[in-house]
Each structure stands twice: as C-alpha cells, then as structure tokens.
Design an enzyme around this catalytic site. Structure first.
Site, short mmCIF file in Angstrom:
data_model
loop_
_atom_site.label_atom_id
_atom_site.label_comp_id
_atom_site.label_asym_id
_atom_site.label_seq_id
_atom_site.Cartn_x
_atom_site.Cartn_y
_atom_site.Cartn_z
N ARG A 27 0.80 -1.24 0.00
CA ARG A 27 0.00 0.00 0.00
C ARG A 27 0.82 1.28 0.00
O ARG A 27 0.52 2.21 -0.74
CB ARG A 27 -0.94 0.04 1.22
CG ARG A 27 -2.24 -0.67 1.00
CD ARG A 27 -2.72 -1.26 2.30
NE ARG A 27 -1.85 -2.37 2.65
CZ ARG A 27 -2.06 -3.63 2.30
NH1 ARG A 27 -3.14 -3.95 1.67
NH2 ARG A 27 -1.20 -4.61 2.60
N THR A 28 1.84 1.34 0.84
CA THR A 28 2.60 2.59 0.91
C THR A 28 3.26 2.86 -0.43
O THR A 28 3.20 3.97 -0.96
CB THR A 28 3.64 2.52 2.05
OG1 THR A 28 2.96 2.14 3.24
CG2 THR A 28 4.34 3.85 2.26
N LYS A 42 27.86 -4.56 -5.26
CA LYS A 42 29.31 -4.44 -5.52
C LYS A 42 30.04 -3.85 -4.32
O LYS A 42 31.20 -3.47 -4.40
CB LYS A 42 29.55 -3.54 -6.73
CG LYS A 42 28.89 -4.01 -8.00
CD LYS A 42 29.21 -3.01 -9.12
CE LYS A 42 28.30 -3.18 -10.30
NZ LYS A 42 28.35 -2.03 -11.20
N ARG A 70 11.73 3.57 2.39
CA ARG A 70 11.40 2.65 3.48
C ARG A 70 12.62 1.80 3.75
O ARG A 70 13.24 1.27 2.82
CB ARG A 70 10.22 1.77 3.07
CG ARG A 70 9.97 0.63 4.02
CD ARG A 70 8.69 -0.09 3.73
NE ARG A 70 7.53 0.66 4.19
CZ ARG A 70 6.30 0.15 4.31
NH1 ARG A 70 6.08 -1.10 3.98
NH2 ARG A 70 5.31 0.88 4.75
N HIS A 102 6.22 5.71 10.96
CA HIS A 102 5.60 5.65 9.63
C HIS A 102 4.69 6.88 9.55
O HIS A 102 3.47 6.78 9.64
CB HIS A 102 4.81 4.33 9.53
CG HIS A 102 4.38 3.96 8.16
ND1 HIS A 102 4.52 4.81 7.07
CD2 HIS A 102 3.81 2.82 7.68
CE1 HIS A 102 4.05 4.18 6.00
NE2 HIS A 102 3.62 2.99 6.34
C1 NCD Z 1 2.23 -1.14 7.87
C2 NCD Z 1 3.74 -1.02 7.85
O1 NCD Z 1 4.39 -1.36 6.87
O2 NCD Z 1 4.23 -0.54 8.84
N1 NCD Z 1 1.66 -1.26 6.60
C3 NCD Z 1 1.45 -0.14 5.84
O3 NCD Z 1 2.35 0.60 5.54
N2 NCD Z 1 0.19 0.11 5.47
C4 NCD Z 1 1.72 -2.12 8.84
C5 NCD Z 1 2.25 -3.51 8.87
O4 NCD Z 1 3.10 -3.93 8.09
O5 NCD Z 1 1.75 -4.25 9.72
#
Ligand code: NCD
Length: 351
Positions: free
Chosen positions: A85-86, A114, A135, A168
């Site tokens: 989703r993100t 490398k 991320r 997040h």
């Molecule tokens: C979450 C995450 O990645 O922290 N998911 C998200 O970004 N919607 C929650 C999770 O992984 O449980």
C-alpha cells in the site's frame, strides 16, 4: 546550527527533539520523518488539500489540471523493505500530481551488491531526483540520510515511508485523516475514546498514529496488547506528558463497548529474534462476528493493513469497517503532501 558529519550510531544518540529542527526549512516542513512534526494547523490544511484533490480528480479536466502541477518534478521510491500500500499509494499520488519517477526495491540489483554503501547509493539518487520516498528496516536511517544529504549540499526532500519498528509518519497522517472525515459531523477527533490492539511495541504505524493523536485534546485510550507487546516507554511517557487518559489491558472484549474508534494491528513477527511471538495466543486480539456485537453502532474500525486473522473478512461489509476506505485516503493525503512539499498546494484554487 553548524552540523558535523556523524556516524549513524552517533546520530541516533541525538535526542529526537533536537533532530526535528533539522527537518524544516524556511518555517516549513522539508523532510517528513516523524509524526511529531505535524501540527494541528498543518494537518487541517493538508486535510483540506486532500479533500480538494479527491473532488478535483472526479472530472477528466480536473485530472489533467492536477497532472500539470508537478510535471517538472521526479520522485524516487527507494523501498528496501516489503510494501504494497505505501509503495502503490505513493506511486499513484505521484501520478495524480504529474510527477514521474523511478524505483529501487531490490538493492541486490543495484551497486550495493558491488559493495557500495547505502549512503552513496542514496547520494546518487539525490543527484537525479527531486524527492526521495524511502522505506528501510533501520530506525532513524531516513533521518540520517536527510541529515547527510543536507551536509553535502545536494539535499532533496526525503519522506520516511516506514523506518523499522520506529515510525511511519504518512500512515499516521492517513489514519488521522480517516478519523477526521469519520468524526467530522460528530464533534471531531478530540474528546473521543480510542482503542489500539495488537503488536503495539513493534508496529510503527500504530506508534506513529498514537504519537500524532496527542495533538488533539481530551482523549481516552485503551491500549490492548499481550504483555510482551505493550507500548514502549517512550510512547507511554509521551501520552502521560500530553494528559491522555490511558488504560493498558490484554482484555479486548471488556473494552470494546467503550470505543469510538478501534485500531487493529497484526503481529510484527518479522522483528522476532527467535520466534518469540509464535507462543502468543493472538486469538484474544482479534475482531470476530461475535465480539463486534459488543461495539457501539457508530464506532469505526481501522487497520493499517496487511491483516492476518485480526479481522475476520466477513466483517468487511460492516458499515463500521473503514480500513479499505482508509487505504484509499492514503493516496489523496500523500498527493496533498507532495503538493505541500513543492509549495504548490495554493494552486488548487485555480481550478
Ligand atoms: C504497515 C507497515 O508497513 O508498517 N503497513 C502499511 O504501511 N500500510 C503495517 C504492517 O506492516 O503491519
């Protein structure tokens, strides 16, 4: 303040409050790193922008209008931890406002294989792109990169799309945006009772939204988790400092009748050191066709997703289930954030 190059380890020793000031420029947010950065005023404006984007995208000429706004900007999605989703909602948000972009999802296909450091890889990205959305599994790493790139003079805004077990921030924004829309005609977010359930120790989404909610007043929170996954001391301290009335428990059914909002989460066993969460009876932290009957008729149910068994899919059609709408809100709030970062949000009134 003059900045000195620090190692990542030394950087992490700096107090969070001190680090937050690095992420602003000209009295605006420049890097998006932690949910503590967002003020009420900032959120209210961002929510209005997201509402407008949602409205404008309904018409084909609106879609074209939005496309033109950031056509001249490019974003890099650098996601070295799994994401559905993100990643997709940021990609869609970029497309809504016309940004083109690139992606790194598997560092084994980059020069990291490398022996190049992640720092050099990201410095390279900052030379080609106007924004980095990232991320990573290491808490604080996106902050460290923001700080390093600022020192090199080749700074571009960085958005933290999830930093290990820590934060997040854009998930917190979309969660609070969903609460804002749900409680708009019911007196707003302040003064309500919230329940958070599951892995509250390692869930960065739930940690970030709890941090962010303290911007509102007169809150009561039920913190429902197995004892080994209860909220960390930093978060508890923050709640106490902000006068939130908290109740820690592991009895979900007992608290369900009180809640205006229920936030469910999955167990974050990818962070287990040796399978320790496999011995937890997580069935007590699940919403089922039976115990949903204990909830208020107008409560709402949120989940950052992905889910496992915490919410029985048959409940998806219950009018209180808000999680599919919540993920869609993520796309609009992220598009609003992109316009904000490039100082384009005022252009929406031209439409
Ligand atoms: C979450 C995450 O990645 O922290 N998911 C998200 O970004 N919607 C929650 C999770 O992984 O449980």
């Amino acid at each position: 303040m003059r900045l000195e190059i620090e190692t990542f380890e030394n950087f992490l020793k700096k107090p969070v409050k001190e680090r937050l000031s690095y992420y602003e420029k000209e009295e605006r947010l420049y890097h998006i790193m932690r949910s503590q950065q967002f003020s009420l005023e900032f959120m209210e404006k961002l929510f209005d922008t997201a509402d407008l984007i949602k409205f404008i995208t309904r018409k084909p000429n609106g879609v074209e209008f939005l496309h033109a706004l950031l056509k001249h900007k490019r974003a890099m999605l650098y996601f070295t931890q799994p994401s559905t989703r993100t990643f997709l909602s940021f990609l869609s948000a970029c497309q809504i406002v016309g940004m083109s972009g690139g992606e790194v999802r598997d560092p084994s296909l980059s020069s990291e294989i490398k022996g190049e450091t992640q720092e050099d890889g990201l410095r390279t990205i900052s030379s080609y792109f106007d924004l980095i959305i990232m991320r990573d599994s290491k808490a604080g790493f996106s902050e460290y990169m923001a700080y390093l790139l600022d020192l090199t003079g080749r700074s571009v805004p960085i958005i933290n799309g999830g930093s290990g077990k820590d934060q997040h921030p854009t998930q917190a924004l979309l969660d609070v945006y969903t609460l804002h829309r749900s409680f708009q005609d019911r007196g707003g977010i302040s003064g309500k009772t919230y329940g958070f359930v599951g892995d509250l120790l390692r869930g960065r989404a739930v940690r970030s939204v709890i941090y962010l909610l303290t911007r509102y007043s007169d809150l009561e929170m039920y913190i429902v988790a197995p004892p080994s996954l209860q909220i960390a001391p930093d978060l508890e301290e923050h709640l106490t400092e902000n006068n939130v009335k908290i109740h820690k428990t592991d009895q979900l059914d007992e608290v369900l009748p009180y809640l205006d909002s229920l936030y469910m989460t999955r167990v974050q066993d990818e962070y287990d050191l040796s399978g320790e969460s496999s011995i937890i009876d997580y069935s007590k932290f699940c919403l089922t066709p039976k115990n949903i009957g204990l909830m208020k008729k107008d409560a709402i149910i949120l989940h950052p997703l992905p889910r496992r068994k915490e919410i029985d899919p048959v409940l998806d059609s219950d009018p209180r289930a808000m999680y599919w709408r919540q993920l869609r809100n993520g796309m609009y709030i992220r598009a609003a954030l992109l316009l904000y970062l490039f100082k384009m949000e005022h252009r929406l009134v031209d439409y």
